[in-house]
Scaffold this motif. Structure first.
Motif, PDB file in Angstrom:
ATOM      1  N   GLY A 168       0.817  -1.213   0.000  1.00 60.31           N
ATOM      2  CA  GLY A 168       0.000   0.000   0.000  1.00 60.31           C
ATOM      3  C   GLY A 168       0.844   1.254   0.000  1.00 60.31           C
ATOM      4  O   GLY A 168       0.616   2.183  -0.775  1.00 60.31           O
ATOM      5  N   ASN A 169       1.866   1.274   0.878  1.00 55.53           N
ATOM      6  CA  ASN A 169       2.765   2.429   0.940  1.00 55.53           C
ATOM      7  C   ASN A 169       3.497   2.665  -0.369  1.00 55.53           C
ATOM      8  O   ASN A 169       3.914   3.788  -0.672  1.00 55.53           O
ATOM      9  CB  ASN A 169       3.799   2.225   2.050  1.00 55.53           C
ATOM     10  CG  ASN A 169       3.255   2.607   3.416  1.00 55.53           C
ATOM     11  OD1 ASN A 169       2.068   2.835   3.573  1.00 55.53           O
ATOM     12  ND2 ASN A 169       4.125   2.661   4.396  1.00 55.53           N
ATOM     13  N   ALA A 170       3.659   1.591  -1.144  1.00 58.15           N
ATOM     14  CA  ALA A 170       4.332   1.743  -2.437  1.00 58.15           C
ATOM     15  C   ALA A 170       3.568   2.692  -3.358  1.00 58.15           C
ATOM     16  O   ALA A 170       4.141   3.224  -4.317  1.00 58.15           O
ATOM     17  CB  ALA A 170       4.489   0.383  -3.113  1.00 58.15           C
ATOM     18  N   GLY A 171       2.303   2.922  -3.053  1.00 56.25           N
ATOM     19  CA  GLY A 171       1.547   3.909  -3.816  1.00 56.25           C
ATOM     20  C   GLY A 171       2.181   5.284  -3.737  1.00 56.25           C
ATOM     21  O   GLY A 171       2.080   6.089  -4.671  1.00 56.25           O
ATOM     22  N   GLY A 172       2.892   5.554  -2.608  1.00 60.21           N
ATOM     23  CA  GLY A 172       3.595   6.824  -2.476  1.00 60.21           C
ATOM     24  C   GLY A 172       4.814   6.917  -3.371  1.00 60.21           C
ATOM     25  O   GLY A 172       5.285   8.012  -3.673  1.00 60.21           O
ATOM     26  N   GLY A 173       5.332   5.769  -3.815  1.00 60.48           N
ATOM     27  CA  GLY A 173       6.438   5.762  -4.765  1.00 60.48           C
ATOM     28  C   GLY A 173       5.950   5.726  -6.196  1.00 60.48           C
ATOM     29  O   GLY A 173       6.454   6.447  -7.063  1.00 60.48           O
ATOM     30  N   VAL A 174       4.922   4.905  -6.428  1.00 57.92           N
ATOM     31  CA  VAL A 174       4.376   4.770  -7.777  1.00 57.92           C
ATOM     32  C   VAL A 174       3.810   6.087  -8.282  1.00 57.92           C
ATOM     33  O   VAL A 174       3.862   6.388  -9.478  1.00 57.92           O
ATOM     34  CB  VAL A 174       3.301   3.664  -7.805  1.00 57.92           C
ATOM     35  CG1 VAL A 174       2.540   3.667  -9.129  1.00 57.92           C
ATOM     36  CG2 VAL A 174       3.938   2.298  -7.575  1.00 57.92           C
ATOM     37  N   THR A 175       3.294   6.914  -7.361  1.00 56.78           N
ATOM     38  CA  THR A 175       2.708   8.186  -7.788  1.00 56.78           C
ATOM     39  C   THR A 175       3.742   9.080  -8.484  1.00 56.78           C
ATOM     40  O   THR A 175       3.386   9.906  -9.331  1.00 56.78           O
ATOM     41  CB  THR A 175       2.081   8.928  -6.583  1.00 56.78           C
ATOM     42  OG1 THR A 175       1.354  10.063  -7.050  1.00 56.78           O
ATOM     43  CG2 THR A 175       3.148   9.391  -5.610  1.00 56.78           C
ATOM     44  N   TYR A 176       5.031   8.911  -8.152  1.00 60.97           N
ATOM     45  CA  TYR A 176       6.082   9.697  -8.809  1.00 60.97           C
ATOM     46  C   TYR A 176       6.262   9.291 -10.272  1.00 60.97           C
ATOM     47  O   TYR A 176       6.822  10.044 -11.067  1.00 60.97           O
ATOM     48  CB  TYR A 176       7.403   9.555  -8.052  1.00 60.97           C
ATOM     49  CG  TYR A 176       7.532  10.488  -6.882  1.00 60.97           C
ATOM     50  CD1 TYR A 176       7.968  11.795  -7.055  1.00 60.97           C
ATOM     51  CD2 TYR A 176       7.208  10.077  -5.595  1.00 60.97           C
ATOM     52  CE1 TYR A 176       8.092  12.665  -5.992  1.00 60.97           C
ATOM     53  CE2 TYR A 176       7.317  10.940  -4.513  1.00 60.97           C
ATOM     54  CZ  TYR A 176       7.763  12.232  -4.718  1.00 60.97           C
ATOM     55  OH  TYR A 176       7.862  13.096  -3.653  1.00 60.97           O
TER      56      TYR A 176
END
Length: 516
Positions: A168-176
């Motif tokens: 889920g937190n990877a969404g903060g990376g994927v958004t980039y």
């Protein structure tokens, strides 16, 4: 016994007392447990994506379009964390009262509204207001973890929670990657920058609505059905093992030695059997000698009592929130997740500051690495925590791991701050090392959380998650008023001091039933 890849596909073995799974059918979304696990992490993934959709475009495109200053950008990052703090505190008791599935879906649907309205910001204050309300989506973390905890047994719950949160937190990376890609594709279709960045927010909004609808239509509240019937299901599970008991749905209630008065006949005893689910999620049994099935009557009563979440009163909520055992997980998360949130907001800008040759896209790509490492690092924290627990059968080992990772996180933060690397390899290597211990600590933390006051898991999860967000606000303020290198070592010192100060507190109360 080593890891068997087949468990990722087949229906899991089930604890016959609690009906929680003992493995994660990661690739089997037809199975009840696999389906809930998928929507746990993917629901939080899309929430995190939308929650952090602004930073990839904020420091360049949006800043220029709205005539923002560097201070305005920093303030908007702080404001984005404030609503999440409030929502996480509210979401915890809501999970215990209404169930995590509906709390999860409600958080997503409410957060989708300001996501769709992101393009209506034309002034600094309008941007602040929208980022505040979009912060509601960050509260989805709490029902994500509570829902996962309700479906996976003590032997695997740390791994399940860590993977769900890590993905889920990877969404903060994927958004980039996603937001600049969506923005660029809209430019190629003829839209002007002023319009393109506004339209780009429609994409995460649509996906959030779809995922929230799937949560409601395709999933269950608990392994045995509706949230409101969880107590009766537990009574039937006990009766199936020859134990007659009445569960009282009240904060002061418990298990008594009274026969259930619902008028139903007790199912035949299946002691010595292990319950499983087939590919469609239907329950079935197989003859397999199970540990819980061979417990004494009192031990089975205590196991069930420790697993049942009760409706919390206001007094109970505050009692659990401020118990020393909850405060340990909360303030460790203050340091680890708080640091992650604040670093996520500034990392791309920090890279551009130290490495002038990096443009918006390349600095964003490298900044995304920190968030994307959650896919690996956070699960490792939960997996190692579970392995230690299975080998030592003591909750203390989870706590020791948590503080060890916290101290090592502080060391890396101080090193980055002191060196302030101007060499890309050194900087990216240190950030990757930081991610291993910081994000691993997040995973280890929510491996410990299910053991702490398990009758109020929502309250514990909400308090821990909210305090982590509070750490994000406080550390963002530090970044706001200090240089980036100085901020890193200040946060590192705070992280080490706080972990050492909390390490002496026992992980759970001696009087606590369940969670051991």
């Amino acid at each position: 016994m080593g890891f068997n890849p087949a468990v990722l596909f087949k229906a899991p073995e089930i604890n016959p007392i609690t009906h929680k799974a003992r493995s994660i059918p990661f690739f089997n979304i037809i199975n009840l447990y696999g389906r809930v696990f998928f929507f746990s992490w993917f629901g939080f993934f899309v929430a995190f994506w939308s929650w952090y959709a602004f930073p990839p475009l904020l420091n360049d495109i949006i800043k220029k379009d709205l005539n923002l200053t560097k201070t305005d950008v920093a303030n908007s990052n702080i404001i984005a964390l404030c609503a999440t703090l409030i929502v996480r505190l509210i979401a915890g008791p809501c999970c215990d009262r209404f169930g995590p599935r509906y709390t999860f879906a409600g958080t997503l649907l409410i957060g989708a509204i300001p996501t769709f309205l992101s393009g209506t910001a034309y002034t600094r204050n309008e941007l602040f207001a929208l980022r505040f309300f979009i912060g509601i989506l960050g509260g989805a973390f709490v029902p994500c973890q509570v829902w996962s905890t309700g479906f996976f047994d003590k032997n695997i719950v740390g791994t399940a929670n860590a993977i769900a949160a890590g993905f889920g937190n990877a969404g903060g990376g994927v958004t980039y990657f996603l937001m600049p890609a969506i923005y660029t594709s809209l430019l190629k279709r003829g839209l002007k920058p002023h319009t393109a960045w506004r339209v780009s927010f429609v994409v995460p909004g649509i996906i959030i609505i779809v995922v929230a609808s799937c949560l409601i239509l395709l999933c269950e509240d608990t392994p045995v059905g509706k949230w409101s019937e969880r107590h009766r299901a537990a009574e039937e599970n006990l009766a199936a093992h020859g134990v007659q008991a009445k569960l009282v749905d009240a904060p002061t209630g418990g298990i008594t030695d009274k026969v259930s008065n619902d008028g139903t006949n007790s199912p035949p005893s299946v002691s010595g059997e292990k319950i499983q689910y087939d590919a469609t999620g239907d329950r079935k049994t197989s003859t397999y000698a199970d540990h819980e099935a061979q417990l004494t009557e009192q031990q089975m009563l205590d196991t069930a009592r420790g697993e049942i979440v009760v409706k919390p009163s206001v007094k109970d909520v505050f009692g659990v929130m401020f118990s020393p055992h909850t405060l340990v997980t909360a303030f460790c998360y203050f340091c680890s997740f708080g640091a992650e949130l604040s670093i996520n907001s500034i990392l791309g800008t920090y890279y551009q500051q130290n490495f002038k040759k990096l443009g918006l896209t390349e600095s964003g790509d490298w900044a995304a690495m920190f968030g994307l490492l959650n896919v690996v690092c956070r699960p490792i924290g939960g997996i190692v925590s579970d392995l230690l627990f299975r080998n030592f059968h003591n909750v203390w080992v989870k706590k020791v791991l948590l503080h060890t990772l916290g101290v090592l996180t502080g060391v890396f933060l101080i090193v980055i701050g002191v060196l302030n690397p101007k060499d890309q390899s050194t900087m990216f290597g240190l950030i990757a090392g930081l991610a291993i211990f910081l994000e691993g600590g997040n995973g280890a933390n929510f491996s410990l959380v299910p053991h702490v006051n398990p009758h109020a898991n929502g309250v514990v999860s909400g308090m821990t998650g909210a305090t982590g967000n509070f750490g994000g606000v406080m550390f963002a303020v530090i970044f706001r008023y200090n240089s980036y290198p100085k901020s890193f070592w200040i946060i590192g010192v705070i992280t080490i001091a706080m972990n050492l100060g909390l390490c002496w507190i026992p992980p759970i109360s001696k009087k606590q039933i369940g969670g051991r």
